[in-house]
Scaffold this active site. Structure first.
Site: not given
Length: 307
Positions: A49, A52
């Site tokens: 991700c 993230c």
């Protein structure tokens, strides 16, 4: 009563485990149980991700800046899918705040640092960081010390608050009240002058301003004994009785000050454009609504006005 001294006490200790990783097995301990002590943010993320990776350093910085008011727990959803699945997390990054064992708030996506900081500020509003003084508790202590009659000690405590937060309105008003209590009217005026114009209508500030006005008024009316003699010689000399009430209030004799003004109201309600009642209302404002003299005076005034 403990008097707080500047620079006193041990240095705040570093808060351990502000940021940690959790697992399905440790989630209850790390998040649910820990959130009963202070808010805990849980950050759901994964290696693949990109957002993230953007959010992680931002949120870690904001959590460290909060100095222990909040903790951050990270959970890799690929390694530990059960908890995010149960919570219905469908996209990441997702940050959920737990307070007192329950989810309380949250946000999704790689939001900017200002938004993360605002989120934490809202979550921790009014909380003291571990090792930091609790302003509300210090103010309550100062108020209690002043109520016990130790204006010097109370002033020292209010000064401690102002050394932490120089614009604290309650502390400025409290310090000014201490000065009024000890007759240091000029210092009281200088302290109240530090209150921003926009905060002058604060109840505590207005009460102190009225106290200052009354104290200055009392300086011009003459000694209590002379005024008592004037009233004794002519009970209908309402101005002398009015001045006597003002002087008595400056001495802290609230009950007798109230008696004198109520006597004028009883004898001649309209004297000086209702001046005695108006002065009594100013006394009440200066003393505070919860003061015994205010409660008793209001009751007695109502009895006269509405009998």
């Amino acid at each position: 009563m403990t008097i707080i001294e500047q620079g006193g006490g041990p240095a705040p200790q570093a808060v351990p485990d502000l940021i940690k990783d959790t697992t399905t097995q440790t989630f209850v301990k790390d998040v649910i149980e820990e959130s009963k002590r202070q808010p805990v943010l849980i950050d759901f993320w994964a290696e693949w991700c990109g957002p993230c990776r953007q959010l992680t350093p931002i949120i870690e910085k904001a959590v460290r800046a909060a100095k222990g008011k909040v903790k951050l727990v990270k959970m890799n959803i690929d390694q530990h899918p059960q908890i995010p699945g149960q919570m219905g997390i469908q996209s990441i990054p997702a940050v959920i705040a737990f307070v007192n064992g329950q989810p309380a708030d949250g946000f999704m996506g790689a939001v900017p640092e200002s938004q993360v900081t605002a989120f934490i500020d809202k979550l921790t509003k009014g909380m003291a960081a571990p090792g930091e003084p609790n302003i509300a508790e210090i103010l309550a202590e100062a108020e209690a010390v002043l109520a016990e009659g130790d204006a010097a000690a109370a002033a020292q405590i209010y000064a401690e608050v102002l050394s932490i937060d120089s614009t604290n309105i309650a502390a400025l008003a409290g310090l000014a009240k201490c000065y009024v209590t000890t007759g240091a009217i000029e210092q009281a005026k200088q302290t109240i002058a530090m209150v921003p114009e926009s905060k002058r209508n604060d109840a505590a500030v207005k009460a102190v301003q009225v106290s200052i006005d009354l104290a200055e008024q009392a300086q011009s009316v003459g000694p209590v004994t002379e005024l008592e003699q004037k009233v004794a010689a002519n009970p209908l000399d309402h101005q002398a009785r009015f001045d006597l009430a003002t002087a008595l209030n400056a001495q802290g004799n609230r009950a007798e000050a109230t008696n004198q003004l109520l006597e004028i109201v009883k004898r001649d309600r309209k004297w000086n454009e209702d001046g005695a009642r108006k002065q009594l209302v100013q006394f009440f404002e200066a003393w505070g609504g919860a003061d015994e003299a205010t409660v008793d005076g209001r009751r007695r005034l109502s009895t006269i006005l509405f009998s």
